[in-house]
Design a protein around this motif. Sequence first.
Motif, mmCIF file in Angstrom:
data_model
loop_
_atom_site.group_PDB
_atom_site.id
_atom_site.type_symbol
_atom_site.label_atom_id
_atom_site.label_comp_id
_atom_site.label_asym_id
_atom_site.label_seq_id
_atom_site.Cartn_x
_atom_site.Cartn_y
_atom_site.Cartn_z
ATOM 1 N N CYS A 467 29.988 93.446 22.072
ATOM 2 C CA CYS A 467 30.129 92.876 20.743
ATOM 3 C C CYS A 467 30.000 93.897 19.576
ATOM 4 N N GLN A 468 29.319 95.000 19.904
ATOM 5 C CA GLN A 468 29.337 96.198 19.213
ATOM 6 C C GLN A 468 30.658 96.802 18.957
ATOM 7 N N ASN A 469 31.324 96.969 20.164
ATOM 8 C CA ASN A 469 32.539 97.350 20.221
ATOM 9 C C ASN A 469 33.594 96.636 19.338
ATOM 10 N N ASN A 474 35.939 99.661 17.811
ATOM 11 C CA ASN A 474 35.970 100.586 18.918
ATOM 12 C C ASN A 474 36.328 100.322 20.402
ATOM 13 N N PHE A 475 37.416 100.403 20.883
ATOM 14 C CA PHE A 475 37.972 99.877 21.807
ATOM 15 C C PHE A 475 38.130 101.095 22.988
ATOM 16 N N LYS A 476 37.385 102.352 22.754
ATOM 17 C CA LYS A 476 37.790 103.186 23.665
ATOM 18 C C LYS A 476 37.125 102.669 25.124
ATOM 19 N N PRO A 477 37.943 102.761 26.097
ATOM 20 C CA PRO A 477 37.845 102.291 27.269
ATOM 21 C C PRO A 477 36.360 102.688 28.306
ATOM 22 N N GLN A 520 47.165 96.420 24.434
ATOM 23 C CA GLN A 520 45.828 96.827 24.764
ATOM 24 C C GLN A 520 45.354 97.166 25.969
ATOM 25 N N SER A 521 46.344 97.454 27.139
ATOM 26 C CA SER A 521 46.226 97.706 28.362
ATOM 27 C C SER A 521 45.207 98.810 28.551
ATOM 28 N N ASP A 522 45.419 99.864 27.878
ATOM 29 C CA ASP A 522 44.680 100.991 28.109
ATOM 30 C C ASP A 522 43.224 101.017 27.197
ATOM 31 N N ASN A 523 42.994 100.171 26.469
ATOM 32 C CA ASN A 523 41.628 100.085 25.857
ATOM 33 C C ASN A 523 40.821 99.395 26.758
ATOM 34 N N ASP A 524 39.581 99.113 26.199
ATOM 35 C CA ASP A 524 38.484 98.679 26.846
ATOM 36 C C ASP A 524 38.728 97.159 26.955
ATOM 37 N N MET A 525 37.992 96.409 27.817
ATOM 38 C CA MET A 525 38.247 95.089 28.047
ATOM 39 C C MET A 525 37.818 94.238 26.964
ATOM 40 N N SER A 526 36.830 94.944 26.120
ATOM 41 C CA SER A 526 36.516 94.215 24.837
ATOM 42 C C SER A 526 37.649 94.043 23.832
ATOM 43 N N ALA A 527 38.725 94.652 23.961
ATOM 44 C CA ALA A 527 39.921 94.473 23.085
ATOM 45 C C ALA A 527 40.684 93.314 23.610
#
Length: 534
Positions: A467-469, A474-477, A520-527
């Motif tokens: 949730c913070q992401n 911030n979607f750093k993987p 969004q493939s290479d972002n974090d799952m929260s993306a």
Amino acid sequence: MAAAAAAAVPMNLRQGDLVWGKLGRYPPWPGKIVNPPKDLKKPRGKKCFFVKFFGTEDHAWIKVDQLKPYHAHKEEMIKINKGKRFQQAVDAVEEFLKKGKGKDKDQASSHNSTEEKNRRNSSEERGKQSMGEEKHKSGLSEGKAKKRASSISERGVKPLLKRTYEQSPRKRGRPPKDEKDLTIPESSTVKRIMTGTVAGFKWPPSGSEPAVCYQTITKKLKVCEEETGSTSIQAADSTAINGSITPTDKKIGFLGLGLMGSGIVSNLIKMGHTVTLWNRTAEKCDLFIQEGARLGRTPAEVVSTCDITFACVSDPKAAKDVLGPSGVLQGIRPGKCYVDMSTVDADTVIELAQVIVSRGGRFLEAPVSGNQQLSNDGMLVILAAGDRGLYEDCSSCFQAMGKTSFFLGEVGNAAKMMLIMNMVQGSFMATIAEGLTLAQVTGQSQQTLLDILNQGQLASIFLDQKCQNILQGNFKPDFYLKYIQKDLRLAIALGDSVNHPTPMAAAANEVYKRAKALDQSDNDMSAVYRAYIH
């Protein structure tokens, strides 16, 4: 200049000093520099000390640049750190210091009382001479006094004893109720220390060599078997915090330095394992080579020179490709061990096992549950299946990289369990994103929703971090979106293979596919959140 001097202070630290130790993502914590167990290897690289932390049963090698003297930095640390456990740790330090001062005071008091006793004895010797002269004169009156005392004793003492007994009747084994008021109450600080996280925390007396309790430092294994036949090997305490593993003497190979593999290799090296690496992009190996790892030019070279080789790659295709030309199969011969840690489907892992075993090798599947942060911290959960003997041979490696490992039986079981776990996680992440976007479009505060969730039954580190992401954009993987979508796809196929419906996973999978279409493939799952707002 002052900063340089401050930085140099920890270099003067020595055995027995109280310090603030910083370990990974954890806040600075009060501890004491102690002797490590004789069989515990010191990590390679920078100078470090073995620290026993107050308020916990944790111990670790801490680099000297991550240590600060306790007293000089106490006020600063108390200002920036809060929480019940932290306060308990500080209380434990103060109690330790208080006991040390008390002992010094007792020793001084004992010395003073000895001197006083000597003075008193000297006075008594001088007094005896004058008493001798008066002894004859006082003999008669002394005899009369004894008579009076005897008379008083006969008349008064017996009734007094009788009254005392009658007022305080005692039943065998039970103290009188009134006696509880005579007990000195324990201070709240001492009571909290003795019943809290520091119960059983023993420090040596001031001025003596540290009496380290090796039973708590040496990492123990707890093996738990259930009716299902699964077995778990759990570290008695966190590897990343404890740092007390006896590494295997077997040569370890590792293939793949992605988000998970990098953290795993780092912890294997830190805990003293001999590691040879290979990665498709060779530059990623440089940092680990500086830390003491060796470079293998091909997967075949790694497997042929190592006793146990681990592989952690992205998907079923990559897991098969690493077997190919100059690959794993070229290095496999009787007795060589191969452990695949990739998250793949059961059919793929069964195929890998068959080709490895057909060449005389031993095979274990061991996919890991966690993310990049947990991998870096050595806190992964390992699910293993296949060769039970190989599982046990890997115990020190699993302790280095994870907090718990489970043995699930025959090959394929770990792959199935991992896909089910990631199916649940991926579906939950999509639901979180859906809830946050629904809050936004209905005029509700997303932050307030998170605050409410964090106070309820769904509260978890995963929920809060993801949730913070989203709230911070911030979607750093930490776990690639493309990989959770891959796992959902494989989990749905697993359900299809046994004719079991997975409609929730299927719906979540479609949302992730939309997020992938939005790049969004290479972002974090929260993306996956972005699939709802575009």
